[in-house]
Enzyme design. Structure first.
Site, PDB file in Angstrom:
ATOM      1  N   ALA A  19       0.830  -1.218   0.000  1.00 59.00           N
ATOM      2  CA  ALA A  19       0.000   0.000   0.000  1.00 59.00           C
ATOM      3  C   ALA A  19       0.855   1.255   0.000  1.00 59.00           C
ATOM      4  O   ALA A  19       0.474   2.285   0.529  1.00 59.00           O
ATOM      5  CB  ALA A  19      -0.910  -0.023   1.223  1.00 59.00           C
ATOM      6  N   ALA A  20       2.042   1.165  -0.609  1.00 54.29           N
ATOM      7  CA  ALA A  20       2.956   2.314  -0.551  1.00 54.29           C
ATOM      8  C   ALA A  20       2.801   3.258  -1.738  1.00 54.29           C
ATOM      9  O   ALA A  20       3.237   4.399  -1.692  1.00 54.29           O
ATOM     10  CB  ALA A  20       4.402   1.817  -0.457  1.00 54.29           C
ATOM     11  N   ARG A  25      -2.103   7.407 -11.377  1.00 55.26           N
ATOM     12  CA  ARG A  25      -3.201   7.473 -12.343  1.00 55.26           C
ATOM     13  C   ARG A  25      -4.515   7.951 -11.715  1.00 55.26           C
ATOM     14  O   ARG A  25      -5.464   8.268 -12.405  1.00 55.26           O
ATOM     15  CB  ARG A  25      -3.399   6.094 -12.998  1.00 55.26           C
ATOM     16  CG  ARG A  25      -2.273   5.712 -13.940  1.00 55.26           C
ATOM     17  CD  ARG A  25      -2.253   4.225 -14.263  1.00 55.26           C
ATOM     18  NE  ARG A  25      -1.660   3.429 -13.187  1.00 55.26           N
ATOM     19  CZ  ARG A  25      -1.535   2.111 -13.204  1.00 55.26           C
ATOM     20  NH1 ARG A  25      -1.995   1.419 -14.232  1.00 55.26           N
ATOM     21  NH2 ARG A  25      -0.975   1.467 -12.194  1.00 55.26           N
ATOM     22  N   GLN A  82       8.229   1.785   3.316  1.00 54.16           N
ATOM     23  CA  GLN A  82       9.051   1.643   2.110  1.00 54.16           C
ATOM     24  C   GLN A  82       9.537   3.049   1.768  1.00 54.16           C
ATOM     25  O   GLN A  82       8.781   3.862   1.244  1.00 54.16           O
ATOM     26  CB  GLN A  82       8.220   1.070   0.964  1.00 54.16           C
ATOM     27  CG  GLN A  82       9.055   0.774  -0.271  1.00 54.16           C
ATOM     28  CD  GLN A  82       8.208   0.401  -1.485  1.00 54.16           C
ATOM     29  OE1 GLN A  82       7.004   0.629  -1.522  1.00 54.16           O
ATOM     30  NE2 GLN A  82       8.841  -0.164  -2.494  1.00 54.16           N
ATOM     31  N   GLY A  87       9.086  -0.212  -6.449  1.00 54.44           N
ATOM     32  CA  GLY A  87       8.389  -1.350  -7.039  1.00 54.44           C
ATOM     33  C   GLY A  87       7.869  -2.346  -6.025  1.00 54.44           C
ATOM     34  O   GLY A  87       8.211  -2.307  -4.840  1.00 54.44           O
ATOM     35  N   ASN A 179      -2.732 -11.438 -13.998  1.00 52.71           N
ATOM     36  CA  ASN A 179      -2.295 -11.577 -12.611  1.00 52.71           C
ATOM     37  C   ASN A 179      -3.128 -10.641 -11.731  1.00 52.71           C
ATOM     38  O   ASN A 179      -3.128  -9.438 -11.936  1.00 52.71           O
ATOM     39  CB  ASN A 179      -0.810 -11.194 -12.540  1.00 52.71           C
ATOM     40  CG  ASN A 179      -0.296 -11.097 -11.117  1.00 52.71           C
ATOM     41  OD1 ASN A 179      -0.763 -11.806 -10.231  1.00 52.71           O
ATOM     42  ND2 ASN A 179       0.663 -10.209 -10.903  1.00 52.71           N
TER      43      ASN A 179
HETATM   44  C1  UD1 Z   1       0.491  -4.958 -10.343  1.00 51.50           C
HETATM   45  C2  UD1 Z   1       1.235  -6.191 -10.889  1.00 51.50           C
HETATM   46  C3  UD1 Z   1       0.457  -6.735 -12.090  1.00 51.50           C
HETATM   47  C4  UD1 Z   1      -0.954  -7.073 -11.683  1.00 51.50           C
HETATM   48  C5  UD1 Z   1      -1.653  -5.880 -11.004  1.00 51.50           C
HETATM   49  C6  UD1 Z   1      -2.967  -6.354 -10.375  1.00 51.50           C
HETATM   50  C7  UD1 Z   1       3.627  -5.827 -10.447  1.00 51.50           C
HETATM   51  C8  UD1 Z   1       4.923  -5.415 -11.022  1.00 51.50           C
HETATM   52  N1  UD1 Z   1       2.585  -5.811 -11.271  1.00 51.50           N
HETATM   53  O1  UD1 Z   1       0.491  -3.976 -11.358  1.00 51.50           O
HETATM   54  O2  UD1 Z   1       1.105  -7.901 -12.591  1.00 51.50           O
HETATM   55  O3  UD1 Z   1      -1.689  -7.489 -12.827  1.00 51.50           O
HETATM   56  O4  UD1 Z   1      -0.833  -5.331  -9.952  1.00 51.50           O
HETATM   57  O5  UD1 Z   1      -3.729  -5.293  -9.885  1.00 51.50           O
HETATM   58  O6  UD1 Z   1       3.577  -6.164  -9.289  1.00 51.50           O
HETATM   59  N2  UD1 Z   1       3.180  -0.637  -4.357  1.00 51.50           N
HETATM   60  C9  UD1 Z   1       4.048  -0.467  -3.297  1.00 51.50           C
HETATM   61  N3  UD1 Z   1       5.300  -0.020  -3.527  1.00 51.50           N
HETATM   62  C10 UD1 Z   1       5.789   0.259  -4.765  1.00 51.50           C
HETATM   63  C11 UD1 Z   1       4.901   0.073  -5.862  1.00 51.50           C
HETATM   64  C12 UD1 Z   1       3.618  -0.383  -5.637  1.00 51.50           C
HETATM   65  O7  UD1 Z   1       3.674  -0.714  -2.151  1.00 51.50           O
HETATM   66  O8  UD1 Z   1       6.968   0.652  -4.892  1.00 51.50           O
HETATM   67  C13 UD1 Z   1       1.801  -1.100  -4.097  1.00 51.50           C
HETATM   68  C14 UD1 Z   1       0.745  -0.136  -4.598  1.00 51.50           C
HETATM   69  O9  UD1 Z   1       0.369   0.758  -3.562  1.00 51.50           O
HETATM   70  C15 UD1 Z   1      -0.398  -1.049  -4.978  1.00 51.50           C
HETATM   71  C16 UD1 Z   1       0.277  -2.368  -5.299  1.00 51.50           C
HETATM   72  O10 UD1 Z   1       1.588  -2.302  -4.790  1.00 51.50           O
HETATM   73  O11 UD1 Z   1      -1.315  -1.257  -3.912  1.00 51.50           O
HETATM   74  C17 UD1 Z   1       0.317  -2.616  -6.796  1.00 51.50           C
HETATM   75  O12 UD1 Z   1       1.019  -1.550  -7.423  1.00 51.50           O
HETATM   76  P1  UD1 Z   1       0.514  -0.885  -8.776  1.00 51.50           P
HETATM   77  O13 UD1 Z   1       1.462   0.202  -9.136  1.00 51.50           O
HETATM   78  O14 UD1 Z   1      -0.909  -0.573  -8.689  1.00 51.50           O
HETATM   79  O15 UD1 Z   1       0.784  -2.116  -9.766  1.00 51.50           O
HETATM   80  P2  UD1 Z   1       0.058  -2.430 -11.139  1.00 51.50           P
HETATM   81  O16 UD1 Z   1       0.716  -1.656 -12.214  1.00 51.50           O
HETATM   82  O17 UD1 Z   1      -1.384  -2.333 -11.006  1.00 51.50           O
HETATM   83 CA    CA Z   2      -2.815  -1.692  -9.398  1.00 54.40          CA
END
Ligand code: UD1
Ligand code: CA
Length: 429
Positions: A19-20, A25, A82, A87, A179
């Site tokens: 949730a970081a 978007r 984080q 990522g 996924n």
């Molecule tokens: C991610 C998945 C994708 C999947 C999708 C499902 C990866 C690389 N991709 O993509 O395969 O289909 O979710 O919804 O994992 N977050 C962190 N720290 C970070 C980046 C993200 O905590 O540095 C958290 C975000 O807050 C979010 C979650 O991880 O709750 C997913 O991140 P997001 O950027 O939404 O990934 P997607 O591009 O949707």
């Molecule tokens: Ca997402």
């Protein structure tokens, strides 16, 4: 009842919720996971799912406006920071220190997937245990897979990798299996693999999804579960996604009420937040909004065109009619307020009649003040009660009166006029 204490082997489960992210978007200053669907931040739905899956300890990884997220989540989950949003793999890695001596399974969920079905998550954890896979993850067959990681399988149907949308080749883009972002993995294998993940050059991020590729190359067993309803896999990335989530959750809330004996005349124009409580044989008429933290008793009639705001408590047999708003107010049994009125910060007894157009003037420009109305009182039409005021049991306020600040109408008393003069006893005639 409680899976955590049961003998189904899930008792040892730990959950990590990611949730970081900022949620670029969403085009918002509010961290993505705090956006609300049906009055509840989307990350709270994910926490509910973790709990239902029998997770004993849940770690929430926060980053962007982490203090706000921490404040919202309270003392339940363990908050992990984080520092740099590098990522999803980096986010999970932040929990490694907490799970150093832990040898069980780790369930990973994304904080932006509020529609996850609890039963499916349990099924996933169960399959993971039974199959002794190193990692089991959730997939869905999406009508529009754009934006999601695609599942790459070999000729035998075995999972080879998850390919992120940005990195997918043309023919991979056509893959509909995506996924969802729910993984169950053996702790040691997981954190071992995370150390080996390389930076994705395109996004300059470490992708959690790369663990699948690594496990495949190691020859480790990977399993999947596919949701029957692809809507459950929705990741909220935009305001449009948020509206979709809201609609799905709202439908579910209304269905549950109807199942429990509440009459919803027109679900299409009825908006009820999560965690509201309504007793049976209560009827919710069209164009009604019931916000979070509201409790309604049995046999009430609400609406049409009513708005009940947080902090409202209604007894049994209460009627709240058209063009009405009630906020932070407790109302006793069989009290009627049938036409265009506002009650805020009020404590209203039972068998009270609130006449058409009654207003509690609860805000004096500085603070909110309370209005007390006793059992059996009669508030005539078009009255204004300037709080704080107290209207006694069986007292009467004459139509069109303005009861000014600080006044007390005694039990059985009467208040009439502008400003209202107060007489001790109600004249009988
Ligand atoms: C991610 C998945 C994708 C999947 C999708 C499902 C990866 C690389 N991709 O993509 O395969 O289909 O979710 O919804 O994992 N977050 C962190 N720290 C970070 C980046 C993200 O905590 O540095 C958290 C975000 O807050 C979010 C979650 O991880 O709750 C997913 O991140 P997001 O950027 O939404 O990934 P997607 O591009 O949707
Ligand atoms: Ca997402």
């Amino acid at each position: 009842m409680n899976a955590a204490k049961g003998n189904d082997g899930m008792g040892n489960l730990r959950t990590v919720i990611l949730a970081a992210g900022k949620g670029t978007r969403m085009k918002s200053d509010v961290p993505k996971v705090l956006h609300e669907a049906c009055g509840k931040p989307i990350v709270e739905y994910v926490l509910d799912a973790a709990k239902a899956a029998g997770s004993l300890k849940t770690y929430v990884v926060v980053g962007y406006k982490g203090d706000a997220v921490k404040k919202q989540l309270g003392s339940g989950p363990i908050i992990v920071r984080q520092p740099k949003l590098s990522g999803t793999a980096d986010a999970v890695r932040r929990v490694a220190g907490h799970l150093k001596n832990y040898r069980g399974d780790v369930l990973i969920l994304c904080g932006d997937t509020p529609l996850l079905n609890k039963t499916v998550i349990k099924e996933l954890v169960g399959k993971h245990k039974n199959s002794k896979a190193v990692c089991t993850f959730l997939t869905a067959v999406a009508g529009d897979p754009q934006g999601y990681g695609r599942i790459i399988r070999d000729g035998h149907g075995k999972v080879v990798a998850i390919r992120e949308d940005k990195d997918a080749l043309d023919h991979e883009r056509n893959i509909a299996e995506i996924n969802v972002g729910v993984y169950c993995a053996q702790s040691r294998a997981l954190f071992g693999a995370l150390k080996r993940i390389r930076l994705n050059e395109k996004k300059k991020e470490f992708y959690l999804t790369d663990i699948i590729d690594l496990f495949y190359q190691d020859g480790s067993r990977i399993e999947t579960v596919t949701t029957e309803d692809p809507a459950e896999g929705l990741g909220v990335n935009t305001k449009e996604d948020l509206a979709v989530a809201e609609r799905v959750i709202r439908d579910k809330i209304l269905k549950n009420f109807m199942r429990d004996g509440v009459t919803i005349v027109d679900p299409a124009t009825t908006y009820i937040d999560a965690d509201v409580k309504i007793g049976k044989d209560t009827c919710i008429r069209p164009f009604t909004i019931i916000e979070k933290d509201v409790r309604i008793g049995d046999r009430c009639v609400i609406g049409p065109f009513a708005r009940l705001r947080p902090g409202v408590r209604l007894g049994n047999g209460v009627e709240i009619g058209n063009f009405t708003e009630v906020s932070r107010t407790k109302i006793g049994n069989k009290t009627l307020m049938k036409h265009f009125s506002f009650l805020g910060d009020a404590l209203v007894g039972s068998d009270v009649n609130i006449g058409a157009g009654t207003i509690t003037a609860n805000f004096d420009g500085v603070r909110k003040n309370q209005t007390k109305i006793g059992n059996g009182a009669f508030i005539g039409s078009d009255s204004i009660l300037i709080a704080p005021v107290k209207i006694g049991n069986k007292a009467v306020v004459g139509a069109g009166s303005v009861v000014t600040k600080g006044k007390v109408v005694p039990d059985g008393g009467i208040a009439v006029g502008v400003p209202a003069r107060i007489r001790a006893r109600r004249e009988r005639g």
